[in-house]
Every structure is written in structure tokens, then in C-alpha cells.
Design an enzyme around this catalytic site. Structure first.
Site, PDB file in Angstrom:
ATOM      1  N   HIS A  92     -13.206  -2.301  -8.892  1.00 53.96           N
ATOM      2  CA  HIS A  92     -12.263  -2.503  -7.498  1.00 53.96           C
ATOM      3  C   HIS A  92     -11.047  -2.706  -8.702  1.00 53.96           C
ATOM      4  O   HIS A  92     -10.166  -3.529  -7.664  1.00 53.96           O
ATOM      5  CB  HIS A  92     -12.867  -4.156  -7.033  1.00 53.96           C
ATOM      6  N   ASP A 110      -2.541  -2.497 -10.651  1.00 56.02           N
ATOM      7  CA  ASP A 110      -3.932  -3.917  -9.759  1.00 56.02           C
ATOM      8  C   ASP A 110      -5.038  -2.063  -9.282  1.00 56.02           C
ATOM      9  O   ASP A 110      -4.116  -1.317  -8.494  1.00 56.02           O
ATOM     10  CB  ASP A 110      -2.804  -4.074  -8.246  1.00 56.02           C
TER      11      ASP A 110
HETATM   12  C1  GDG Z   1      -9.388  -7.385  -6.633  1.00 55.47           C
HETATM   13  C2  GDG Z   1      -8.688  -6.026  -7.448  1.00 55.47           C
HETATM   14  C3  GDG Z   1      -8.276  -4.936  -5.070  1.00 55.47           C
HETATM   15  C4  GDG Z   1      -4.530 -14.335  -2.167  1.00 55.47           C
HETATM   16  N1  GDG Z   1      -3.955 -15.974  -1.977  1.00 55.47           N
HETATM   17  C5  GDG Z   1      -4.966 -16.579  -0.606  1.00 55.47           C
HETATM   18  C6  GDG Z   1      -6.113 -15.701  -0.203  1.00 55.47           C
HETATM   19  N2  GDG Z   1      -5.355 -14.190  -0.960  1.00 55.47           N
HETATM   20  C7  GDG Z   1      -6.757 -12.807  -0.584  1.00 55.47           C
HETATM   21  C8  GDG Z   1      -5.777 -11.944  -0.283  1.00 55.47           C
HETATM   22  C9  GDG Z   1      -6.553 -10.715  -0.175  1.00 55.47           C
HETATM   23  C10 GDG Z   1      -7.337 -11.014  -1.663  1.00 55.47           C
HETATM   24  O1  GDG Z   1      -7.171 -12.802  -1.722  1.00 55.47           O
HETATM   25  C11 GDG Z   1      -6.624 -10.832  -2.578  1.00 55.47           C
HETATM   26  O2  GDG Z   1      -6.834  -9.423  -2.777  1.00 55.47           O
HETATM   27  P1  GDG Z   1      -6.106  -8.563  -3.876  1.00 55.47           P
HETATM   28  O3  GDG Z   1      -6.385  -6.771  -2.816  1.00 55.47           O
HETATM   29  O4  GDG Z   1      -4.286  -8.520  -3.524  1.00 55.47           O
HETATM   30  O5  GDG Z   1      -6.638  -8.817  -5.729  1.00 55.47           O
HETATM   31  P2  GDG Z   1      -8.201  -9.196  -6.515  1.00 55.47           P
HETATM   32  O6  GDG Z   1      -8.001 -10.402  -5.994  1.00 55.47           O
HETATM   33  O7  GDG Z   1      -6.839  -8.822  -7.689  1.00 55.47           O
HETATM   34  O8  GDG Z   1      -8.970  -8.294  -6.056  1.00 55.47           O
HETATM   35  C12 GDG Z   1      -7.953  -5.442  -6.367  1.00 55.47           C
HETATM   36  C13 GDG Z   1      -9.372  -6.087  -4.830  1.00 55.47           C
HETATM   37  O9  GDG Z   1     -10.501  -6.259  -5.768  1.00 55.47           O
HETATM   38  C14 GDG Z   1     -10.639  -5.286  -3.927  1.00 55.47           C
HETATM   39  O10 GDG Z   1     -10.982  -4.846  -4.506  1.00 55.47           O
HETATM   40  O11 GDG Z   1      -7.468  -4.479  -3.845  1.00 55.47           O
HETATM   41  O12 GDG Z   1      -6.740  -4.451  -7.024  1.00 55.47           O
HETATM   42  O13 GDG Z   1      -7.420  -6.904  -8.971  1.00 55.47           O
HETATM   43  O14 GDG Z   1      -7.442 -10.806   0.512  1.00 55.47           O
HETATM   44  O15 GDG Z   1      -5.247 -12.727   1.095  1.00 55.47           O
HETATM   45  N3  GDG Z   1      -7.113 -15.698   0.262  1.00 55.47           N
HETATM   46  C15 GDG Z   1      -6.786 -17.387   1.288  1.00 55.47           C
HETATM   47  N4  GDG Z   1      -5.724 -18.400   1.135  1.00 55.47           N
HETATM   48  C16 GDG Z   1      -4.430 -18.034  -0.012  1.00 55.47           C
HETATM   49  O16 GDG Z   1      -4.486 -18.487  -0.340  1.00 55.47           O
HETATM   50  N5  GDG Z   1      -7.583 -17.478   2.716  1.00 55.47           N
END
Ligand code: GDG
Length: 469
Positions: free
Chosen positions: A157, A366
Site C-alpha cells: 500500500h 504517498d
Molecule cells: C496508506 C497509504 C494509500 C483521514 N482523516 C480522517 C479519516 N481519514 C481517512 C481518509 C482516507 C484515509 O483515512 C487515509 O487514506 P490515505 O490513502 O489518504 O492515506 P494512509 O492512511 O497513509 O494510507 C496511502 C492507503 O494506505 C491505501 O492503500 O492510499 O498512500 O499511505 O480514507 O478519509 N477518516 C475519518 N476521520 C478522519 O478524521 N473517518
């Protein structure tokens, strides 16, 4: 249909929060698990005095989960140590933050072996195994050591680092060679896949790279693929229309008081480029006095991994930086940055995204970045906002109609904010439509189907060597 066994560090089975309020990945994997009567296996998040390998079986919304507790030393060395203080920074190109300690590497190996030994008895002959992420890279190899002959896939990921960076990891070759125990290895993008292949080509000359990204090693054939993760687009859109999201939207509109809102939503993590984002916004303010009192940045940043020193430091840095920028530019009626260190429910987030004129997503690196896709999915098609996206997020490979920026450049970020605020509605709609088409097409179910089809092909591709013989 084969049964699916998903293995990840933590299990994110349905929590009864209702449709759409669950992350897309959990939704898609849960659906596939339900359909195949599979099991999701992982760490419970709990600590135990002595590791017993005792499995806690549960069922959440029709999804069977199996979890184990880990010893405090396991958590410290495997999770806080090798996963989050060695691999995470290194794979995000932050060798300056990576810590190399033998104890971490030993703990990582030990916990991967414990995972393998514990899950092994649950696996039946025809099961498909799908392992997730950097915590469990050697798990496939550990399972093979126990004699498992099933098809096993692995999905990473996070980014795969350039070869020269990976060389700084002691025993880097062992880690990569262990991956040849898998049948399928998936990355989000071509970029990460190509970095992996560069390493294999240069460091493991015995491995033969064939057509279609297939690697042959020691009699095994490993298929690699770039398969970008998407969100649960339909559910997310539906959620943005629901009363809770609408109320959040209305509250934001009222509290914005006619000002344009810029939204950032990220775990508090140095890979997300928050410091650089604040500096870019500061640069925008410094060069656009006409924007004073007319725009503000809402940065939602729930803390994460607080047991790790570098995460505590970034919090202190951002507290100082947001305070300085507000102190410099605010007046009695306007605060330029609202910086919030807590998380919000997804349905509220959807409403907040929709109320924002700009989605500012500027990670330094990312694997994918799902916030960029959620921001797009939440927009009003008639009057959508503008996505500003880092070139170094995996999502940029699919989202060329965003305003792509170099997240290290304050000037780039400042210019993009200016451009987004001045953008005509017609151009916003054109760019949004193009982005949304792909967010709809390559959603999380598409991703899950792509990967499982690679893991469980309808027929074995004919090996050219065997055909000649
Ligand atoms: C890893 C990889 C890859 C955030 N703040 C809140 C909240 N979030 C949710 C977002 C989104 C998720 O968390 C974050 O996903 P990301 O993809 O942006 O980033 P990582 O957590 O670093 O994830 C990344 C991912 O794995 C999947 O393969 O895309 O590159 O680093 O869904 O909405 N959700 C809630 N409250 C918040 O305050 N409910």
C-alpha cells in the site's frame, strides 16, 4: 469459488457504523470475504504478557475475523520498530528518519513467523491467500517454509523506494528475495513497480524478468502488476447526499461566512507534507493581500503513531508553524488556518469536502492517497471544487486533471491556490468530470477484482519453456 484469506497487520472488519462510514478498503475486502466465506486474520491491537498464538474468532456483519494478541516486545520491535521506524520512512524516501536496529529486524522476522504459524492451521488446500502491506513482506516466505502450496498474493500500500535508497537497509536482498515466495505482487502504480524491477534487475541477477512483468526465480513464476486502489465511490457519493453530510456542509457554509475554504485531511504523518503545505499557503498569503479575510485553510490532522518520536516532533513543528502564520496574518475577524488535531466521522467529512472550494492534497510521497479521490467524489457536479495534488502521490498517475504541484515548492503550492481560486466554473466542471470518470471506473471493487483475477487466473498462462519441451 475459492475461499479468500486476507492477512493484514490490523483487521478492519465491519464495525456496524453503517454503509459508507467504513473505509473503502474494508468494505471491498469484507464483500469479497463474505462472498467466499473467507477469513480476515491479523493482530487484535492488544498486548499479552506471553505470546500464546491463541486465536480470537469473531463475526462482524457476516465477515469472519481471526485475531491474535502480541507481546509488548513484539509491538515495540515489529510494529513501532521495523514497520514504522525502519520501513515506513525508508519506503517514503526519508532515509534521514529511518532507524536501523537489529532488534527491530529480529522482531519483524519473529512476528511474521508467528503470524504464519498461527494462521497456517486455518488454511485449506484451495484457499487463496492475500497478504497486505509492509508489515508482512516476508509472510509468504514463512508460509512456504511451513509447506503451504496455495496461491499467495501480496499488495503493497506504500511506495516502493528507488534501488539506491533500498540498499541502505541491512539485509535488503533477503527482504526482496522473500517476496519471490508470492505468486502475485501488486503495487499501486507503474512507478513503484518499476522501482521494484530496477532493484531485481540490478541486485538479483539470477532472477529473469520476462514479458508482462513476470519474474522467474528458482523455478517459481511471480506475476507483478500495477493495480491502483480506488474508493467505494458509489457509497461515498451516496453518503455525501445524506442528512448528516448535508448538515456538516451547511454548518461549514455558515461558519465560512462567504469565505473560500481550502481543505486538507491527513493523518499527522511527515509523509503528508503538512509543514510544506503550511509554508505554501503562507507564501500564497504573503503574495495575495487581496485574499485576506476571503479564504481560509481547514487542516484536519488526527494524530497517529504517537509512540514514535518523529511523529511527536511533527506535531510540535506544526503547532508552532500554524501559530506563527495565524499570528502574522490573522485579524480580529479572520483566522487564516484552522488546524484541528482530531478525526471526524466519514459522513461529516464528506459534507466538509463538498463545502471546500479547494482540496489541498500535497504529500511528499504517498503510495496512492485516497483523500484525493474522496474529495473528488464528494463534489457537487454543478459547482465542483478544484483538486490540488502532489505529483509524488501515487494518485497523480491517474489524476492528471488535478492541478499537479511539486509539494516541496512553496511557490508551486501558492501559484496553484491562486489558479484554483480564479478558475472559471466551466473549467472546474471539465476537470472534475474527467477526474470523476476515473474515480468511478477504477473504484475499490474494480481493484479487488483485478487483483484476485491475477491471483486466481481462469487458466494458467502457458510457460514458453514448457511449451517448447
Ligand atoms: C496508506 C497509504 C494509500 C483521514 N482523516 C480522517 C479519516 N481519514 C481517512 C481518509 C482516507 C484515509 O483515512 C487515509 O487514506 P490515505 O490513502 O489518504 O492515506 P494512509 O492512511 O497513509 O494510507 C496511502 C492507503 O494506505 C491505501 O492503500 O492510499 O498512500 O499511505 O480514507 O478519509 N477518516 C475519518 N476521520 C478522519 O478524521 N473517518
Amino acid at each position: 469459488m475459492s475461499r479468500l484469506i486476507v492477512i493484514s497487520n490490523r483487521v478492519q472488519a465491519p464495525n456496524g457504523e453503517g454503509a459508507g462510514n467504513q473505509g473503502g478498503l474494508a468494505v471491498a475486502l469484507s464483500a469479497a470475504l463474505r462472498e467466499s466465506s473467507g477469513i480476515w486474520f491479523g493482530w487484535s491491537g492488544e498486548e499479552t504478557e506471553v505470546f500464546t498464538g491463541q486465536i480470537h474468532f469473531q463475526r462482524h456483519d457476516g465477515v469472519a475475523t481471526a485475531t491474535i494478541d502480541l507481546e509488548a516486545q513484539d509491538v515495540e520491535e515489529y510494529y513501532n520498530g521495523f514497520a514504522n521506524r525502519t520501513l515506513w520512512p525508508l519506503f517514503h524516501y526519508r532515509i534521514d528518519l529511518a532507524e536501523f536496529e537489529r532488534g527491530f529486524a529480529d522482531g519483524y522476522e519473529r512476528v511474521n513467523a508467528r503470524f504464519a504459524e498461527t494462521v497456517h492451521p486455518l488454511i485449506e488446500d484451495d484457499d487463496l491467500i492475500w497478504v497486505h502491506d509492509y508489515h508482512l513482506i516476508p509472510l509468504g516466505h514463512e508460509l512456504r517454509q511451513l509447506g503451504l502450496a496455495n496461491r499467495i498474493g501480496f499488495f503493497l500500500h506504500i511506495p516502493w523506494p528507488p534501488m539506491r535508497l533500498l540498499l541502505s537497509l541491512p539485509n535488503h536482498r533477503d527482504l526482496v528475495e522473500a517476496m519471490f515466495a508470492y505468486d502475485v505482487i501488486g503495487f499501486h502504480t507503474r512507478d513503484w513497480l518499476e522501482s521494484f524491477m530496477d532493484y531485481v534487475r540490478a541486485q538479483i541477477p539470477e532472477a529473469v524478468i520476462g514479458q508482462d512483468d513476470v519474474v522467474r526465480f528458482n523455478g517459481r513464476t511471480i506475476r507483478t502488476l500495477a493495480c491502483p486502489l480506488g474508493i467505494d465511490t458509489q457509497a461515498f457519493r451516496a453518503m455525501a447526499e445524506k442528512p448528516i453530510a448535508r448538515r456538516a456542509f451547511e454548518r461549514m457554509r455558515i461558519s465560512s461566512n462567504g469565505r473560500d475554504m481550502i481543505i486538507g485531511v491527513d493523518r499527522l504523518d511527515y509523509s503528508k507534507g503538512l509543514q510544506e503545505r503550511f509554508l505554501g499557503y503562507e507564501r500564497f498569503l504573503a503574495s495575495h493581500s487581496e485574499a485576506y479575510g476571503r479564504v481560509f485553510l481547514l487542516q484536519i490532522a488526527p494524530p497517529s503513531r504517537e509512540d514514535v518520536q518523529s511523529y511527536r516532533e511533527i506535531r510540535t513543528t506544526l503547532d508552532g508553524l500554524s501559530g506563527r502564520i495565524n499570528g502574522e496574518f490573522a485579524d480580529v475577524e479572520w483566522v487564516p488556518i484552522r488546524y484541528v488535531n482530531k478525526g471526524y466521522p466519514r459522513d461529516q467529512l464528506a459534507g466538509i469536502y463538498r463545502a471546500a472550494r479547494i482540496g489541498l492534497v500535497t504529500p511528499l510521497r504517498d503510495g496512492m492517497n485516497l483523500v484525493a479521490k474522496e474529495y473528488v467524489a464528494a463534489q457537487d457536479p454543478e459547482d465542483p471544487g478544484v483538486l490540488i495534488l502532489s505529483r509524488f502521490a501515487g494518485a497523480a498517475e491517474q489524476m492528471e486533471d488535478a492541478l499537479l504541484v511539486n509539494p516541496h515548492s512553496a511557490e508551486d503550492i501558492a501559484d496553484a491556490i491562486g489558479q484554483a481560486l480564479a478558475m472559471s466554473r466551466a473549467e472546474r466542471r471539465r476537470r472534475w468530470r474527467a477526474l470523476m470518470d476515473d474515480v468511478e471506473k477504477r473504484d475499490v471493487s474494480w481493484w479487488q477484482r483485478q487483483f484476485t483475477a491475477a491471483l486466481d487466473p481462469p487458466f494458467e498462462p502457458m510457460d514458453s519453456g514448457a511449451a517448447a519441451a
